[in-house]
Design an enzyme around this catalytic site. Structure first.
Site, PDB file in Angstrom:
ATOM      1  N   GLY A 127      30.279 -12.193  29.669  1.00 26.35           N
ATOM      2  CA  GLY A 127      29.604 -13.293  30.364  1.00 26.35           C
ATOM      3  C   GLY A 127      28.579 -13.994  29.494  1.00 26.35           C
TER       4      GLY A 127
ATOM      5  N   HIS B  27      37.657  -4.918  23.078  1.00 27.44           N
ATOM      6  CA  HIS B  27      37.542  -4.940  24.545  1.00 27.44           C
ATOM      7  C   HIS B  27      38.345  -3.787  25.134  1.00 27.44           C
ATOM      8  CE1 HIS B  27      37.673  -6.214  28.700  1.00 27.44           C
ATOM      9  NE2 HIS B  27      36.799  -7.168  28.435  1.00 27.44           N
TER      10      HIS B  27
ATOM     11  N   GLU C 197      30.921 -19.206  19.204  1.00 23.02           N
ATOM     12  CA  GLU C 197      31.304 -17.929  18.572  1.00 23.02           C
ATOM     13  C   GLU C 197      31.257 -17.977  17.051  1.00 23.02           C
ATOM     14  OE1 GLU C 197      34.795 -16.181  20.364  1.00 23.02           O
ATOM     15  OE2 GLU C 197      34.881 -14.592  18.857  1.00 23.02           O
TER      16      GLU C 197
ATOM     17  N   ASN D  31      39.473 -20.351  22.659  1.00 25.85           N
ATOM     18  CA  ASN D  31      39.332 -19.104  23.412  1.00 25.85           C
ATOM     19  C   ASN D  31      38.656 -19.340  24.752  1.00 25.85           C
ATOM     20  OD1 ASN D  31      40.586 -17.226  21.814  1.00 25.85           O
ATOM     21  ND2 ASN D  31      38.714 -16.476  20.839  1.00 25.85           N
TER      22      ASN D  31
ATOM     23  N   HIS E  74      38.575  -8.436  20.362  1.00 22.04           N
ATOM     24  CA  HIS E  74      38.265  -9.437  21.388  1.00 22.04           C
ATOM     25  C   HIS E  74      37.279 -10.501  20.927  1.00 22.04           C
ATOM     26  CE1 HIS E  74      37.781 -11.145  25.275  1.00 22.04           C
ATOM     27  NE2 HIS E  74      36.526 -10.769  25.411  1.00 22.04           N
TER      28      HIS E  74
ATOM     29  N   ARG F 107      30.933  -2.499  26.649  1.00 22.05           N
ATOM     30  CA  ARG F 107      32.313  -2.485  26.148  1.00 22.05           C
ATOM     31  C   ARG F 107      32.495  -1.465  25.029  1.00 22.05           C
ATOM     32  NH1 ARG F 107      33.364  -8.996  26.187  1.00 22.05           N
ATOM     33  NH2 ARG F 107      33.592  -9.076  28.445  1.00 22.05           N
TER      34      ARG F 107
HETATM   35  C1  LIG Z   1      40.853 -13.554  26.853  1.00 20.10           C
HETATM   36  C2  LIG Z   1      39.393 -13.878  26.736  1.00 20.10           C
HETATM   37  C3  LIG Z   1      38.565 -13.795  27.870  1.00 20.10           C
HETATM   38  C4  LIG Z   1      37.200 -14.067  27.757  1.00 20.10           C
HETATM   39  N1  LIG Z   1      36.405 -14.028  28.891  1.00 20.10           N
HETATM   40  C5  LIG Z   1      35.089 -14.351  28.785  1.00 20.10           C
HETATM   41  C6  LIG Z   1      34.249 -14.422  29.947  1.00 20.10           C
HETATM   42  O1  LIG Z   1      34.704 -14.257  31.075  1.00 20.10           O
HETATM   43  N2  LIG Z   1      32.933 -14.709  29.765  1.00 20.10           N
HETATM   44  C7  LIG Z   1      32.386 -14.938  28.526  1.00 20.10           C
HETATM   45  O2  LIG Z   1      31.193 -15.172  28.417  1.00 20.10           O
HETATM   46  N3  LIG Z   1      33.178 -14.925  27.427  1.00 20.10           N
HETATM   47  C8  LIG Z   1      34.505 -14.652  27.528  1.00 20.10           C
HETATM   48  N4  LIG Z   1      35.292 -14.654  26.417  1.00 20.10           N
HETATM   49  C9  LIG Z   1      34.702 -15.085  25.149  1.00 20.10           C
HETATM   50  C10 LIG Z   1      34.552 -16.597  25.142  1.00 20.10           C
HETATM   51  O3  LIG Z   1      35.603 -17.192  25.869  1.00 20.10           O
HETATM   52  C11 LIG Z   1      34.566 -17.170  23.740  1.00 20.10           C
HETATM   53  O4  LIG Z   1      33.806 -16.423  22.867  1.00 20.10           O
HETATM   54  C12 LIG Z   1      33.972 -18.579  23.761  1.00 20.10           C
HETATM   55  O5  LIG Z   1      34.641 -19.314  24.746  1.00 20.10           O
HETATM   56  C13 LIG Z   1      34.087 -19.246  22.411  1.00 20.10           C
HETATM   57  O6  LIG Z   1      33.818 -20.607  22.572  1.00 20.10           O
HETATM   58  P1  LIG Z   1      33.724 -21.548  21.309  1.00 20.10           P
HETATM   59  O7  LIG Z   1      33.621 -22.928  21.827  1.00 20.10           O
HETATM   60  O8  LIG Z   1      32.719 -21.046  20.377  1.00 20.10           O
HETATM   61  O9  LIG Z   1      35.149 -21.336  20.581  1.00 20.10           O
HETATM   62  P2  LIG Z   1      36.607 -21.652  21.118  1.00 20.10           P
HETATM   63  O10 LIG Z   1      36.634 -21.838  22.587  1.00 20.10           O
HETATM   64  O11 LIG Z   1      37.503 -20.630  20.542  1.00 20.10           O
HETATM   65  O12 LIG Z   1      36.892 -23.074  20.470  1.00 20.10           O
HETATM   66  C14 LIG Z   1      36.964 -23.250  19.076  1.00 20.10           C
HETATM   67  C15 LIG Z   1      37.984 -24.325  18.784  1.00 20.10           C
HETATM   68  O13 LIG Z   1      37.892 -24.707  17.408  1.00 20.10           O
HETATM   69  C16 LIG Z   1      39.204 -24.954  16.942  1.00 20.10           C
HETATM   70  N5  LIG Z   1      39.214 -24.860  15.476  1.00 20.10           N
HETATM   71  C17 LIG Z   1      39.111 -23.753  14.717  1.00 20.10           C
HETATM   72  N6  LIG Z   1      39.160 -24.069  13.402  1.00 20.10           N
HETATM   73  C18 LIG Z   1      39.304 -25.412  13.338  1.00 20.10           C
HETATM   74  C19 LIG Z   1      39.453 -26.343  12.263  1.00 20.10           C
HETATM   75  N7  LIG Z   1      39.475 -25.941  10.977  1.00 20.10           N
HETATM   76  N8  LIG Z   1      39.594 -27.655  12.544  1.00 20.10           N
HETATM   77  C20 LIG Z   1      39.613 -28.091  13.837  1.00 20.10           C
HETATM   78  N9  LIG Z   1      39.500 -27.240  14.909  1.00 20.10           N
HETATM   79  C21 LIG Z   1      39.329 -25.921  14.660  1.00 20.10           C
HETATM   80  C22 LIG Z   1      40.025 -23.867  17.626  1.00 20.10           C
HETATM   81  O14 LIG Z   1      41.398 -24.172  17.628  1.00 20.10           O
HETATM   82  C23 LIG Z   1      39.408 -23.862  19.021  1.00 20.10           C
HETATM   83  O15 LIG Z   1      40.065 -24.728  19.907  1.00 20.10           O
HETATM   84  C24 LIG Z   1      36.654 -14.401  26.512  1.00 20.10           C
HETATM   85  C25 LIG Z   1      37.481 -14.503  25.379  1.00 20.10           C
HETATM   86  C26 LIG Z   1      38.833 -14.249  25.488  1.00 20.10           C
HETATM   87  C27 LIG Z   1      39.698 -14.347  24.268  1.00 20.10           C
END
Ligand SMILES: Cc1cc2nc3c(=O)[nH]c(=O)nc-3n(C[C@H](O)[C@H](O)[C@H](O)COP(=O)(O)OP(=O)(O)OC[C@H]3O[C@@H](n4cnc5c(N)ncnc54)[C@H](O)[C@@H]3O)c2cc1C
Length: 448
Positions: free
Chosen positions: A425, A242, A412, A43, A382, A281
């Site tokens: 953000g 969202h 997340e 994401n 979202h 939101r």
């Molecule tokens: C459209 C959109 C716009 C956004 N804009 C903003 C913004 O401007 N500012 C902000 O602060 N937040 C924003 N967010 C929220 C934010 O982007 C996410 O909450 C955050 O990036 C999550 O990061 P993460 O590394 O925790 O998870 P992710 O970036 O989702 O990465 C998790 C990864 O783990 C992988 N995975 C899952 N299960 C497994 C498994 N069993 N084995 C191996 N891999 C696995 C997934 O495929 C994924 O690639 C936005 C979200 C979206 C959807």
């Protein structure tokens, strides 16, 4: 099954996983990341608006005097005071360090915008105003590869391996079949469950028919993996909807909060404003859902376009309607009240007073420069605020609140930071703050 030893295995190559990987390598640890998708990013690669932090050097360079305590209070207030105070404190005090860390790694965030529920510009983004997510993922992936992190894609982790109550590795499914990898510690960075119909139905049946902004891999795998080794889960019913998601095509596209932060307004089918567009939101989504037809339009001018690069993309893929003049746009949309509403809005910007809805932020400039634009939006799932229970230093906790040896979590997948409403953000900031923290904490634990 091949078994290889690493110091750290990271599950998920989004913002949290890649940050943890880079930080862990810099601490001298050997690292593998397993990513279930064919490419990295999760994401995070979809994030468009920015990353929050207070009291940063970037803010000072823009003449903005901010306070960490205001950032704390506004996030706490926005989250319905359900945020974990220790985690929030850790977040707020480490967010400026995270912005500096990115800068030192060749990923400066030199521009600022604002998101709903915040009193000042503390949402950091690239100087080009380009979407932050793709920018960070490209940079972090490069740093990780250059540093010798092993990134294995098409690898879905199916189980955490344990010995005497300690997590010692993972089992995963690759294109070559099931595999095992051993490690001294595992970091869960697998993201949320906003794309899991099954989990949404279980925890928020009222949202079962909503569409999602999330990538298809956001299915909450980390919750199941953690639960299998006795981790405590928390606040799973806290799912963010969202307010501004374009849903007229096959995919639902989030229209980033920076569009409102840079001056767009929201109007109903008649062209009338109906809410403070930069309330949280939760409030804005509820206001749209309360409209008779449950959708709304973002309205803005060329100046807003010039300040938010993502709009170019929205336009290219056909999400934006435009007209040379406001009255032509009103005619196109059949909105009898649009011109009057924009004129009244421009007075709000000039005077700084919004007696009807009380908006005090995103009053950058009146909407006067053609062409004028509209984007049709409605609320969609979202972000999942709940998740694995971890302490403020990223150690995953069991049902008794004790750390599960060898298991850490960031991003997340973790619950507790955001309360019942995540501020725009704060999530990207969370991934960098706690991604780094996971590497630092486990290094200390390994040495103690
Ligand atoms: C459209 C959109 C716009 C956004 N804009 C903003 C913004 O401007 N500012 C902000 O602060 N937040 C924003 N967010 C929220 C934010 O982007 C996410 O909450 C955050 O990036 C999550 O990061 P993460 O590394 O925790 O998870 P992710 O970036 O989702 O990465 C998790 C990864 O783990 C992988 N995975 C899952 N299960 C497994 C498994 N069993 N084995 C191996 N891999 C696995 C997934 O495929 C994924 O690639 C936005 C979200 C979206 C959807």
């Amino acid at each position: 099954m091949a078994k290889t030893n690493y110091d750290v295995i990271i599950i998920g190559a989004g913002g949290a996983g890649l940050t943890a990987a880079v930080q862990a390598r810099e601490l001298g640890l050997t690292v593998a990341i397993l990513e279930k998708n064919p490419k990295v990013g999760g994401n995070t690669s979809r994030a468009s608006s920015g990353m929050n932090a207070a009291e940063t050097n970037v803010q000072a360079q823009h003449g903005i005097v901010d306070r960490m305590q205001d950032f704390y209070q506004e996030t706490f207030q926005g989250g319905g005071k359900l945020n974990d105070p220790a985690m929030l404190q850790q977040f707020v005090t480490h967010a400026p360090l995270a912005v500096d860390w990115l800068n030192q790694h060749g990923l400066p965030l030199e521009d600022l915008t604002i998101t709903g529920g915040m009193s000042t510009k503390r949402t950091h983004r690239p100087a080009s105003t380009a979407p932050i997510g793709a920018y960070l993922i490209k940079g972090l992936q490069q740093l990780a590869s250059d540093d010798g992190v092993e990134i294995i894609t098409d690898a879905t982790v199916t189980q955490l391996l344990t010995s005497d109550g300690k997590v010692i590795g993972v089992e995963y499914m690759s294109t070559a079949g099931p595999q095992q990898l051993l490690s001294r510690a595992v970091i869960l960075a697998s993201g949320g469950f906003g794309a899991s119909k099954e989990l949404i139905r279980r925890y928020r049946p009222d949202l079962a028919d909503y569409r999602t902004t999330n990538q298809p891999g956001a299915t909450g795998d980390g919750l199941r993996l953690a639960q299998q080794v006795g981790a405590q889960l928390m606040q799973l019913d806290l799912v963010q909807v969202h307010p501004t998601v374009q849903q007229d095509q096959e995919h639902a596209f989030l229209i980033g909060e920076a569009v409102r932060g840079e001056g767009a307004i929201l109007v109903n089918a008649q062209g009338r404003r109906f809410v403070n567009e930069l309330a949280t939101r939760r409030i804005v989504s509820n206001a749209i859902s309360a409209l008779p037809d449950h959708h709304a339009y973002l309205i803005f001018d060329q100046q807003v376009c010039d300040r938010v690069k993502a709009i170019e993309f929205y336009n290219q893929i056909g999400l934006v309607k435009s007209a040379a003049s406001l009255s032509a746009l009103a005619g196109q949309l059949g909105m009898a009240d649009l011109v009057g509403s924009v004129n009244r809005w421009n007075e709000v910007v000039e005077t700084g007073q919004d007696p009807q809805f009380g908006r005090t932020t995103g009053l950058t400039a009146p909407l006067v420069k053609g062409p004028f634009y509209a984007i049709h939006v409605a609320p969609a799932i979202h972000y999942t605020m709940g998740g694995v229970h971890a302490d403020a230093e990223t150690r995953v906790l069991d049902a008794n609140g004790h750390p599960i040896p060898g298991l850490y979590a960031a991003g997340e997948v973790v619950g507790g930071l955001h309360g019942n409403n995540r501020i725009g953000g704060n999530s990207i900031a969370e991934t960098v703050v706690f991604g780094r923290q996971a590497a630092l904490t486990l290094k200390r634990d390994l040495e103690s």
